[in-house]
Design an enzyme around this catalytic site. Structure first.
Site, PDB file in Angstrom:
ATOM      1  N   TYR A  86       1.024  -1.300   0.080  1.00  0.00           N
ATOM      2  CA  TYR A  86      -0.012  -0.093  -0.144  1.00  0.00           C
ATOM      3  C   TYR A  86       0.740   1.139   0.115  1.00  0.00           C
ATOM      4  O   TYR A  86       1.708   1.443   0.877  1.00  0.00           O
ATOM      5  CB  TYR A  86      -0.995   0.027   1.225  1.00  0.00           C
ATOM      6  CG  TYR A  86      -1.992  -0.922   1.374  1.00  0.00           C
ATOM      7  CD1 TYR A  86      -2.175  -2.104   0.224  1.00  0.00           C
ATOM      8  CD2 TYR A  86      -2.795  -1.232   2.340  1.00  0.00           C
ATOM      9  CE1 TYR A  86      -3.075  -2.863   0.124  1.00  0.00           C
ATOM     10  CE2 TYR A  86      -3.749  -2.285   2.449  1.00  0.00           C
ATOM     11  CZ  TYR A  86      -3.911  -3.026   1.189  1.00  0.00           C
ATOM     12  OH  TYR A  86      -4.850  -4.111   1.197  1.00  0.00           O
ATOM     13  N   SER A 144     -13.157  -4.774   1.411  1.00  0.00           N
ATOM     14  CA  SER A 144     -14.136  -4.101   0.411  1.00  0.00           C
ATOM     15  C   SER A 144     -15.604  -4.522   1.153  1.00  0.00           C
ATOM     16  O   SER A 144     -16.343  -4.763   0.601  1.00  0.00           O
ATOM     17  CB  SER A 144     -14.030  -4.461  -0.650  1.00  0.00           C
ATOM     18  OG  SER A 144     -12.491  -4.091  -1.386  1.00  0.00           O
ATOM     19  N   PRO A 145     -15.832  -4.490   2.606  1.00  0.00           N
ATOM     20  CA  PRO A 145     -16.905  -4.710   3.110  1.00  0.00           C
ATOM     21  C   PRO A 145     -18.038  -3.829   2.816  1.00  0.00           C
ATOM     22  O   PRO A 145     -19.411  -4.338   3.008  1.00  0.00           O
ATOM     23  CB  PRO A 145     -16.612  -4.948   4.776  1.00  0.00           C
ATOM     24  CG  PRO A 145     -15.650  -3.700   4.762  1.00  0.00           C
ATOM     25  CD  PRO A 145     -14.959  -3.935   3.552  1.00  0.00           C
ATOM     26  N   ALA A 176     -18.138  -2.534  -0.159  1.00  0.00           N
ATOM     27  CA  ALA A 176     -18.145  -2.616  -1.876  1.00  0.00           C
ATOM     28  C   ALA A 176     -17.378  -1.216  -2.224  1.00  0.00           C
ATOM     29  O   ALA A 176     -18.078  -0.850  -3.027  1.00  0.00           O
ATOM     30  CB  ALA A 176     -19.390  -3.003  -2.646  1.00  0.00           C
ATOM     31  N   GLY A 191     -17.296   1.765  -1.015  1.00  0.00           N
ATOM     32  CA  GLY A 191     -18.194   2.755  -1.148  1.00  0.00           C
ATOM     33  C   GLY A 191     -19.316   2.860  -1.763  1.00  0.00           C
ATOM     34  O   GLY A 191     -20.355   3.495  -2.115  1.00  0.00           O
TER      35      GLY A 191
HETATM   36  P1  NAP Z   1     -14.432  -0.570   1.468  1.00  0.00           P
HETATM   37  O1  NAP Z   1     -13.866  -0.381   2.785  1.00  0.00           O
HETATM   38  O2  NAP Z   1     -15.546  -1.320   1.116  1.00  0.00           O
HETATM   39  O3  NAP Z   1     -14.679   0.952   0.911  1.00  0.00           O
HETATM   40  C1  NAP Z   1     -13.804   2.167   1.126  1.00  0.00           C
HETATM   41  C2  NAP Z   1     -14.459   3.513   0.404  1.00  0.00           C
HETATM   42  O4  NAP Z   1     -15.861   3.652   1.206  1.00  0.00           O
HETATM   43  C3  NAP Z   1     -13.927   4.549   0.443  1.00  0.00           C
HETATM   44  O5  NAP Z   1     -13.904   5.409  -0.373  1.00  0.00           O
HETATM   45  C4  NAP Z   1     -14.457   5.240   1.834  1.00  0.00           C
HETATM   46  O6  NAP Z   1     -14.527   6.749   1.714  1.00  0.00           O
HETATM   47  C5  NAP Z   1     -15.879   4.991   1.490  1.00  0.00           C
HETATM   48  N1  NAP Z   1     -16.593   4.847   2.788  1.00  0.00           N
HETATM   49  C6  NAP Z   1     -16.122   4.220   4.134  1.00  0.00           C
HETATM   50  N2  NAP Z   1     -16.984   4.239   4.872  1.00  0.00           N
HETATM   51  C7  NAP Z   1     -18.200   4.904   4.463  1.00  0.00           C
HETATM   52  C8  NAP Z   1     -19.371   5.255   5.038  1.00  0.00           C
HETATM   53  N3  NAP Z   1     -19.682   4.954   5.905  1.00  0.00           N
HETATM   54  N4  NAP Z   1     -20.414   5.956   4.274  1.00  0.00           N
HETATM   55  C9  NAP Z   1     -19.931   6.219   2.931  1.00  0.00           C
HETATM   56  N5  NAP Z   1     -18.821   5.990   2.226  1.00  0.00           N
HETATM   57  C10 NAP Z   1     -17.919   5.406   2.928  1.00  0.00           C
HETATM   58  O7  NAP Z   1     -13.333  -0.819   0.443  1.00  0.00           O
HETATM   59  P2  NAP Z   1     -11.772  -1.224   0.581  1.00  0.00           P
HETATM   60  O8  NAP Z   1     -11.083   0.143   1.088  1.00  0.00           O
HETATM   61  O9  NAP Z   1     -11.447  -1.643  -0.862  1.00  0.00           O
HETATM   62  O10 NAP Z   1     -11.521  -2.204   1.389  1.00  0.00           O
HETATM   63  C11 NAP Z   1     -11.348  -1.960   2.940  1.00  0.00           C
HETATM   64  C12 NAP Z   1      -9.975  -2.518   3.152  1.00  0.00           C
HETATM   65  O11 NAP Z   1      -9.436  -3.835   2.861  1.00  0.00           O
HETATM   66  C13 NAP Z   1      -8.822  -1.805   2.440  1.00  0.00           C
HETATM   67  O12 NAP Z   1      -8.405  -0.560   2.783  1.00  0.00           O
HETATM   68  C14 NAP Z   1      -7.446  -2.721   2.522  1.00  0.00           C
HETATM   69  O13 NAP Z   1      -6.863  -2.684   3.932  1.00  0.00           O
HETATM   70  C15 NAP Z   1      -8.594  -4.006   2.454  1.00  0.00           C
HETATM   71  N6  NAP Z   1      -8.175  -4.488   1.188  1.00  0.00           N
HETATM   72  C16 NAP Z   1      -7.576  -5.684   0.945  1.00  0.00           C
HETATM   73  C17 NAP Z   1      -7.254  -6.544  -0.101  1.00  0.00           C
HETATM   74  C18 NAP Z   1      -6.446  -7.500  -0.461  1.00  0.00           C
HETATM   75  O14 NAP Z   1      -6.162  -7.940  -1.495  1.00  0.00           O
HETATM   76  N7  NAP Z   1      -6.170  -8.346   0.709  1.00  0.00           N
HETATM   77  C19 NAP Z   1      -7.946  -5.734  -1.294  1.00  0.00           C
HETATM   78  C20 NAP Z   1      -8.648  -4.736  -1.149  1.00  0.00           C
HETATM   79  C21 NAP Z   1      -8.791  -4.139   0.212  1.00  0.00           C
HETATM   80  P3  NAP Z   1     -13.354   7.779   2.377  1.00  0.00           P
HETATM   81  O15 NAP Z   1     -12.008   7.155   2.457  1.00  0.00           O
HETATM   82  O16 NAP Z   1     -13.348   8.981   2.074  1.00  0.00           O
HETATM   83  O17 NAP Z   1     -14.006   7.973   3.809  1.00  0.00           O
END
Ligand code: NAP
Length: 279
Positions: free
Chosen positions: A59, A199-200, A202, A204
């Site tokens: 990252y 991405s719980p 999805a 956002g």
């Molecule tokens: P996510 O947590 O499903 O979504 C993040 C997005 O949603 C960001 O744009 C965030 O905006 C927005 N958001 C968060 N809370 C919100 C809310 N309450 N209301 C409206 N929008 C909201 O997706 P992700 O970042 O892909 O997944 C989470 C974590 O999983 C990553 O950060 C990473 O640590 C991990 N991950 C791991 C892998 C892997 O291959 N192991 C792959 C993908 C992700 P803001 O940031 O602007 O607040």
């Protein structure tokens, strides 16, 4: 905050942690703004008891780990830190080297959960797991996990471990991506492997104002419990026995909102209604 045991261990981890993909990334590094936004968000998450931070050497070229270090500082013992070794670093010596680098960037002498970020068929998993067990024996890592592993790959990783058991598999899982439900989820439950849902919400998509029958069901359930879409989506995930989730948010309001995904329960009937609507 509620807690679950990690894998077969006695280690308790919060059911909701903090993702860091994008934290310390391109926009903050090159377009100004520094690391403050990310540090502030993680600090608030820690204050709200989401004391489980997920990062990776990949990252922001390792910079996310440095941002995590800044946010955690003197609270190291209270925060469970998970990071990941990249798929191109899975040979024995490379795993050791990557771990040293992550320890340096995280400013710590141990990593709570060290995960193989993606499988790499060109490196035998047994070689990687041998390095992981060496690190565990040295006290540099506390638990061993994988990420994006299929059932077959998970089984191979388990079988390659001789002194420890595989703690977790971090995979995509949300109302909009249910693919693990047919194989990996029941396997993890049976084998006591924690599923860390990434991405719980999805990325956002779930909180966005989409219309249609399934979204109406989600909105009805959210309004019944006085919760938001994101809170309901997170709660639906963590109601499943082996699952914890790591939403990422840089916005403080999102962090506050996401913390409210835990600490309450939906009825089984409502959980089933959601499962049906998003099938
Ligand atoms: P996510 O947590 O499903 O979504 C993040 C997005 O949603 C960001 O744009 C965030 O905006 C927005 N958001 C968060 N809370 C919100 C809310 N309450 N209301 C409206 N929008 C909201 O997706 P992700 O970042 O892909 O997944 C989470 C974590 O999983 C990553 O950060 C990473 O640590 C991990 N991950 C791991 C892998 C892997 O291959 N192991 C792959 C993908 C992700 P803001 O940031 O602007 O607040």
């Amino acid at each position: 905050m509620e807690f679950k045991e990690l894998g077969k261990s006695a280690q308790k981890i919060p059911v909701l942690g903090l993702g860091t993909w994008g934290i310390g990334g391109f926009s903050t590094r090159y377009l100004g703004g520094g690391d403050e936004e990310g540090v502030r968000a993680l600090k608030l998450g820690i204050e709200l008891e989401m004391r489980f931070i997920d990062t990776a050497e990949m990252y922001a070229g390792g910079h996310s780990e440095e941002v995590v270090a800044k946010a955690v500082k003197s609270q190291r013992k209270e925060v469970f830190i998970a990071t990941k070794v990249s798929p191109e670093h899975l040979h024995y010596d490379d795993v050791l080297k990557s771990c040293e680098s992550s320890l340096g960037r995280l400013e710590t002498n141990y990593i709570d959960l060290y995960q193989v970020h993606w499988p790499n068929p060109s490196t035998p998993i047994a070689e990687t797991m041998k390095a992981m067990e060496h690190l565990a024996a040295e006290g540099k890592i506390r638990h061993i996990g994988v990420s994006n592993f299929s059932v077959r790959q998970t089984r191979e990783a388990q079988e390659a471990l001789s002194k420890s058991s595989l703690a977790s598999n971090q995979v995509e899982y949300s109302l909009l991506d249910r693919s693990i439900e047919t194989g990996l989820l029941p396997y993890a439950e049976k084998e006591h492997i924690t599923i860390i849902a990434y991405s719980p919400i999805a990325k956002g998509e779930i909180p966005k104002g989409r219309r249609g029958q399934r979204w109406q069901t989600l909105d009805e359930i959210a309004s019944k419990y006085g919760r938001t879409r994101s809170q309901v989506a997170l709660n639906w995930l963590i109601a499943k026995k082996p699952v914890v989730a790591i939403p990422k948010a840089a916005s403080l309001n999102h962090i506050r909102e996401n913390a409210g995904g835990a600490g309450w329960q939906m009825s089984k009937q409502d959980r089933d209604k959601l499962s049906e609507a998003f099938h």
